[in-house]
Write a protein that holds these residues in place. Sequence first.
Motif, mmCIF file in Angstrom:
data_model
loop_
_atom_site.group_PDB
_atom_site.id
_atom_site.type_symbol
_atom_site.label_atom_id
_atom_site.label_comp_id
_atom_site.label_asym_id
_atom_site.label_seq_id
_atom_site.Cartn_x
_atom_site.Cartn_y
_atom_site.Cartn_z
ATOM 1 N N TYR A 73 65.292 46.214 -0.228
ATOM 2 C CA TYR A 73 65.839 44.910 -0.613
ATOM 3 C C TYR A 73 64.673 44.119 -1.186
ATOM 4 O O TYR A 73 63.699 43.855 -0.489
ATOM 5 C CB TYR A 73 66.417 44.240 0.631
ATOM 6 N N ALA A 74 64.767 43.731 -2.470
ATOM 7 C CA ALA A 74 63.551 43.282 -3.141
ATOM 8 C C ALA A 74 63.635 41.967 -3.906
ATOM 9 O O ALA A 74 63.017 41.827 -4.958
ATOM 10 C CB ALA A 74 63.086 44.394 -4.090
ATOM 11 N N PRO A 75 64.361 40.957 -3.426
ATOM 12 C CA PRO A 75 64.312 39.685 -4.159
ATOM 13 C C PRO A 75 62.950 39.016 -3.985
ATOM 14 O O PRO A 75 62.391 39.005 -2.893
ATOM 15 C CB PRO A 75 65.417 38.850 -3.500
ATOM 16 N N GLU A 76 62.421 38.488 -5.069
ATOM 17 C CA GLU A 76 61.167 37.742 -4.990
ATOM 18 C C GLU A 76 61.388 36.264 -5.310
ATOM 19 O O GLU A 76 60.563 35.422 -4.955
ATOM 20 C CB GLU A 76 60.136 38.346 -5.949
ATOM 21 N N THR A 77 62.499 35.969 -5.969
ATOM 22 C CA THR A 77 62.830 34.603 -6.337
ATOM 23 C C THR A 77 64.317 34.363 -6.095
ATOM 24 O O THR A 77 65.086 35.305 -5.871
ATOM 25 C CB THR A 77 62.532 34.329 -7.822
ATOM 26 N N LEU A 78 64.728 33.109 -6.187
ATOM 27 C CA LEU A 78 66.154 32.785 -6.070
ATOM 28 C C LEU A 78 66.951 33.455 -7.181
ATOM 29 O O LEU A 78 68.099 33.862 -6.977
ATOM 30 C CB LEU A 78 66.353 31.264 -6.123
ATOM 31 N N LYS A 79 66.345 33.571 -8.354
ATOM 32 C CA LYS A 79 67.040 34.200 -9.496
ATOM 33 C C LYS A 79 67.312 35.675 -9.244
ATOM 34 O O LYS A 79 68.270 36.237 -9.790
ATOM 35 C CB LYS A 79 66.214 34.025 -10.769
ATOM 36 N N ASP A 80 66.469 36.302 -8.431
ATOM 37 C CA ASP A 80 66.647 37.731 -8.131
ATOM 38 C C ASP A 80 67.808 37.982 -7.169
ATOM 39 O O ASP A 80 68.312 39.110 -7.087
ATOM 40 C CB ASP A 80 65.387 38.308 -7.473
ATOM 41 N N MET A 81 68.190 36.974 -6.427
ATOM 42 C CA MET A 81 69.108 37.152 -5.313
ATOM 43 C C MET A 81 70.447 37.801 -5.686
ATOM 44 O O MET A 81 70.877 38.760 -5.024
ATOM 45 C CB MET A 81 69.350 35.817 -4.609
ATOM 46 N N ILE A 102 59.485 29.174 -1.731
ATOM 47 C CA ILE A 102 59.604 27.789 -1.257
ATOM 48 C C ILE A 102 59.142 26.829 -2.343
ATOM 49 O O ILE A 102 59.706 25.742 -2.515
ATOM 50 C CB ILE A 102 58.819 27.586 0.055
ATOM 51 N N ASN A 103 58.136 27.225 -3.113
ATOM 52 C CA ASN A 103 57.716 26.416 -4.256
ATOM 53 C C ASN A 103 58.865 26.285 -5.260
ATOM 54 O O ASN A 103 59.078 25.211 -5.846
ATOM 55 C CB ASN A 103 56.509 27.062 -4.938
ATOM 56 N N GLU A 104 59.597 27.369 -5.445
ATOM 57 C CA GLU A 104 60.760 27.354 -6.335
ATOM 58 C C GLU A 104 61.799 26.345 -5.844
ATOM 59 O O GLU A 104 62.367 25.580 -6.634
ATOM 60 C CB GLU A 104 61.356 28.763 -6.389
#
Length: 257
Positions: free
Chosen positions: A104-112, A170-172
């Motif tokens: 499971y590899a999301p790194e950003t909200l956009k990846d979710m 969290i910065n995102e």
Amino acid sequence: MVLFILFLFSPTFTFAQPERIISLAPSVTEAIYYLGAIDKLVAVSDYCKWPEEVKNKPKVGGMINPSYEKILALKPDLVIISKDVTPIEVYNRLIELGIKVHVYAPETLKDMPDELIKLGIAIGKERQAKIVAHEFQKNIKKVKRTFNNQKALFVIWTEPLTVAGKSSHINEVMNLLGLKNIAEYSSINIERVIKLNPEIIFFGAGHETVPEGLLVKLKDTKAVKKGNIYFISDKIYHLSPRIVEGIKEMAGVKIRN
């Protein structure tokens, strides 16, 4: 990195739907809950605390040092790890032991959304995953700038001082809410915080109070002077659909001018 990318597009998902799943990360466990497959979990990592249903499930160790003996004893159809917290050595060892693994590899909200759908396919919940992914996208689009470019700091741990840097999700979230993160990296010294003078400081899960010594050191910052110190739960920490609740939590605090 190459191994992870190759595996995510490997034919693992052509096998029968797994019925005995082990999760090695809180974000994975949370995502599985939203996909309606919590009943398939036969064990979780020591750090998986939510939802309530997992508290009594067997534990198989940490995210970076799981017990392979316990994992093998449970005879899982699939072990799911999180790319951001589980080292590739753990992945490789699980594969060597003949265990099927999904990353499971999301790194950003956009990846979710894409990662939720991949996870859904892996556990036989593709239809539900598409619904959850769509709902997540809608919720993120609804997020409003509730702050007016105030300078902020998000403290993950106080000793040593560890914060959410520019590369963190969290910065995102802070950007979405209209906050200006003063931290470039995950490490920052007190002198730098004082110089950059945040107007608001968030403390993440694990902090019921702020160490008095730290407040004394930061007494000249606008955040401390105005009392803009807020505690945020672990809902913001994990890249799962639950993070929406954490975003709402941060958005709901009131700045004292």
